[in-house]
Enzyme design. Structure first.
Site: not given
Ligand code: MRU
Length: 349
Positions: A197, A238, A249
């Protein structure tokens, strides 16, 4: 001006930028089928906690439109069933459950209305959740931008920009607001294994805003900190438990430990919809485990021997004591969190 939207609602259809295909191509996925939105969440065509919340609300609205009965009680039973299906999409980002709860409440608190009116309300609610997310992120960014000093070298992990939200971004929103306020700084972007990402999305977004960045492999953060080349770390979240323990993450916890060891401030930026005050600490946060193939293959090609055992946890939990501040739309909470977060518990409760 950012010329893309992560997700929007158009003519009773959902339109979302397919993040699996970035940065190679900007392709929008359009659908009127809530099952396809669930699939988009599951496969990370749309991802990032606030964006997942918006997508869940829109999936619920599409699902409501699909229900054919005119009987209100039957409609609400069907709607509950659809909400349960959407709730299975991904387990960690609490914004998904927060958004579904909001949609459920709309259906329940207007139970006496004709089905057509209920459907209209649900569509409006999903659109409101998207619009509010933009406003909330701008407030959050305004509170946080002062933390970014002129000339700072900032390290971030995963993607927390407009793509990961309804608009503007959280941690990346803070950087964007600092940049728009005229401050000049640069960003170390963790590539963010296994789904990249950082490499695919954060670089793409920073490039569009014009903020200078350098992409690094996740394992480089320690050495850069040791050499004094990181002034602060800022990440998203999250799910944040009532005591401030934060799921984000995989790799975030390691960064927080490194930051503490090297005396670097470590900030989390997240809207109040990412807080889960029902949980007293981070050990209660469900951590998503994804398919091992996401780490044993790269672009469909094997990178490990056939059958190599692999553990693919998508998130980790950073204990509150490693977090210098949690930036929200209401301001910045600082340790000790159980007491500094208390006023917000009342707001969300
Ligand atoms: O697996 P993902 O790409 O959905 O994980 C996203 C993250 O870990 C982001 O840091 C988190 O959702 C914050 S987004 C503003």
């Amino acid at each position: 001006m950012i010329p893309y939207c992560s997700i929007c609602w158009q003519d009773n259809r959902v339109r979302l930028l397919d993040q699996r295909r970035l940065p190679r191509e900007e392709v929008y996925l359009e659908t009127g089928d809530y099952r396809q939105v669930i699939e988009a969440i599951r496969t990370l065509a749309i991802r990032g906690a606030p964006a997942i919340g918006v997508a869940a609300a829109m999936a619920a609205a599409l699902g409501a439109l699909e229900i054919t009965t005119d009987d209100s009680a039957e409609f609400r039973r069907g709607f509950q069933e659809i909400l349960r299906e959407i709730a299975q999409a991904r387990p960690t980002a609490v914004n998904l459950f927060w958004a579904l709860e909001r949609m459920a409440q709309v259906a329940e608190s207007h139970a006496g209305e004709p089905v057509a009116a209920l459907k209209e309300r649900l569509v409006r609610e999903a659109q409101a959740i998207l619009k509010e997310d933009d406003t909330i992120n701008r407030h959050l960014a305004a509170h946080g931008q002062g933390l970014i000093p002129e000339g700072a070298r900032v390290l971030t992990h995963c993607n927390t920009g407009a793509l990961a939200t309804g608009a503007y971004g959280t941690a990346l929103g803070v950087l964007r607001a600092a940049w728009e306020a005229g401050r000049r700084f640069s960003v170390w972007v963790d590539e963010t294994r296994p789904l990249l990402q950082g490499a695919r999305l954060t670089t793409w977004e920073l490039g569009k805003i014009g903020i200078p960045y350098t992409l690094i492999p996740d394992g480089a953060a320690a050495f850069l900190m040791q050499k004094g080349q990181v002034d602060l770390v800022i990440v998203g979240a999250d799910r944040i438990a009532g005591n401030g323990d934060t799921a984000n993450k995989i790799g975030t916890y390691g960064l927080a430990v490194l930051a503490r060891y090297h005396g670097v401030p470590f900030y989390v930026a997240a809207p109040l919809s990412t807080f889960d005050f029902a949980l007293t600490d981070g050990s209660q946060i469900p951590v998503e485990e994804r398919a091992p193939e996401e780490i044993t293959t790269l672009w469909g090609e094997p990178v490990a021997p056939p059958g190599a055992p692999a553990l693919n946890l998508a998130f980790d939990i950073t204990p509150n004591e490693l977090i210098s501040g949690i930036i929200t739309e209401r301001g910045i909470a600082t340790p000790p969190y159980p007491s500094s977060l208390k006023p917000w518990k009342r707001l969300t409760g």
